[in-house]
Enzyme design. Structure first.
Site, PDB file in Angstrom:
ATOM      1  N   CYS A 111     -25.166   8.940   6.448  1.00 57.74           N
ATOM      2  CA  CYS A 111     -24.060   8.771   6.647  1.00 57.74           C
ATOM      3  C   CYS A 111     -23.494   8.493   7.914  1.00 57.74           C
ATOM      4  O   CYS A 111     -23.888   9.352   9.067  1.00 57.74           O
ATOM      5  CB  CYS A 111     -23.028  10.237   6.196  1.00 57.74           C
ATOM      6  SG  CYS A 111     -21.196  10.251   6.580  1.00 57.74           S
ATOM      7  N   GLU A 162     -16.555   2.530  -4.492  1.00 53.38           N
ATOM      8  CA  GLU A 162     -16.750   3.405  -5.596  1.00 53.38           C
ATOM      9  C   GLU A 162     -16.277   3.106  -6.926  1.00 53.38           C
ATOM     10  O   GLU A 162     -16.598   3.687  -7.871  1.00 53.38           O
ATOM     11  CB  GLU A 162     -16.264   4.821  -5.101  1.00 53.38           C
ATOM     12  CG  GLU A 162     -16.868   5.192  -3.643  1.00 53.38           C
ATOM     13  CD  GLU A 162     -17.252   6.693  -3.696  1.00 53.38           C
ATOM     14  OE1 GLU A 162     -16.892   7.495  -4.193  1.00 53.38           O
ATOM     15  OE2 GLU A 162     -18.273   6.943  -2.751  1.00 53.38           O
ATOM     16  N   ASP A 168     -25.887  12.228   2.625  1.00 53.94           N
ATOM     17  CA  ASP A 168     -24.791  11.490   2.819  1.00 53.94           C
ATOM     18  C   ASP A 168     -23.607  12.262   2.360  1.00 53.94           C
ATOM     19  O   ASP A 168     -23.822  13.124   1.715  1.00 53.94           O
ATOM     20  CB  ASP A 168     -24.844   9.951   2.080  1.00 53.94           C
ATOM     21  CG  ASP A 168     -23.561   9.322   2.294  1.00 53.94           C
ATOM     22  OD1 ASP A 168     -23.130   9.202   3.430  1.00 53.94           O
ATOM     23  OD2 ASP A 168     -22.953   8.640   1.371  1.00 53.94           O
TER      24      ASP A 168
HETATM   25  N1  DGL Z   1     -20.669   7.883   4.312  1.00 55.30           N
HETATM   26  C1  DGL Z   1     -19.645   7.593   4.983  1.00 55.30           C
HETATM   27  C2  DGL Z   1     -19.994   6.786   6.296  1.00 55.30           C
HETATM   28  O1  DGL Z   1     -20.893   6.192   6.040  1.00 55.30           O
HETATM   29  C3  DGL Z   1     -18.445   6.868   4.094  1.00 55.30           C
HETATM   30  C4  DGL Z   1     -17.733   7.598   3.146  1.00 55.30           C
HETATM   31  C5  DGL Z   1     -16.993   8.980   3.498  1.00 55.30           C
HETATM   32  O2  DGL Z   1     -15.861   8.528   4.366  1.00 55.30           O
HETATM   33  O3  DGL Z   1     -17.598  10.026   3.538  1.00 55.30           O
HETATM   34  O4  DGL Z   1     -19.245   6.731   7.221  1.00 55.30           O
END
Ligand code: DGL
Length: 266
Positions: free
Chosen positions: A73, A152, A10
């Protein structure tokens, strides 16, 4: 093959929601997690940048001998999946298809809303995946860029979280959707506040459990599921592993023993 780990990556911490689901669904598997804390967030970056980071992580996980890579991600799944599949020799699974599959099965009226980062919304990846399964579906998309920092900061129970969520969800409530996809790693953490605003008549689809089920089906079909024992979790971060470890506690049920630093070869 059965003993080889599964690689999960991720842009940062959020993918731990997927890791958590994999731990619950597939407790025997060894898992290697990579959080790209040096380059987070992906959601507001270009497709070129997200693809470059994803490929570097994919190559690293491949060098660790993984049998499968799960792109936890949503933004990377939406923007880099074809390149990853072309350039890596291990199978790669994203989160979009399993999430869309579950939503297409869940909706009763064929109206689905997708919440995601700007990158995910712009890519239209969920729309494409949903229309492939339900060509008559009506899909509404809403980017919610402030949700990631709220999670976060661990502010999900604060009044600010509800105020922001009400702004983003007002058009979703008016869209007529009966099913809402939480199309970002961080959004499942906001589930209580989102469910409160959307009400009981709208079903929230969290792709974490859908992905874990898809991984299980994939490994079983190939005869590659780990047998016996409890799997280990190894975690890498590309920057500030100590901060990662501290924040991870709010997203993962179990404690991570160590987070190793691994800078990416970009
Ligand atoms: N991991 C990203 C997603 O699932 C969210 C955080 C980011 O913008 O990097 O789209």
């Amino acid at each position: 093959m059965k003993k080889q780990p599964i690689g999960v990556f991720d842009s940062g911490l959020g993918g731990l929601t997927i890791l958590d689901a994999l731990r619950r669904e597939l407790p025997r598997e060894d898992l290697i997690y990579f959080g790209d804390t040096a380059n987070v967030p992906y959601g507001s970056k270009s497709k070129v940048a997200v693809t470059k980071f994803s490929l570097a992580i994919g190559r690293f996980l491949q060098s660790q001998g993984v049998k499968l890579i799960v792109v936890a991600c949503n933004t990377a799944s939406a923007q880099a999946l074809p390149q990853l599949r072309r350039q890596l020799s291990v199978p790669v699974m994203g989160v979009i298809e399993p999430g869309a599959e579950k939503a297409a099965r869940t909706t009763r009226n064929g109206h689905i809303a997708v919440l995601g980062t700007e990158g995910t919304v712009k890519s239209g990846a969920y729309v494409k995946a949903l229309l492939k399964r339900r060509p008559q579906a009506r899909v509404f998309q809403q980017a919610c860029p402030l949700f990631v920092p709220l999670v976060e900061e661990n502010w999900t129970a604060k009044p600010a979280a509800e105020l922001i969520a009400r702004e983003y969800l007002a058009p979703v409530c008016q869209s007529g959707a009966d099913t809402v996809i939480l199309g970002c790693t961080h959004y499942p953490v906001l589930k209580p506040v989102l469910a409160k605003i959307l009400g009981p008549q709208i079903t929230l689809v969290d792709s974490a459990s859908a992905v874990a089920e898809a991984v299980q089906r994939f490994l079983t079909r190939r005869g590659q599921a780990a047998a016996g024992g409890r799997g280990r979790v190894t975690v890498f971060a590309s920057d500030d592993p100590a901060r990662f470890k501290r924040l991870a506690a709010s997203l993962l049920a179990e404690q991570i023993a160590t987070v190793k630093l691994k800078k990416l070869d970009l």
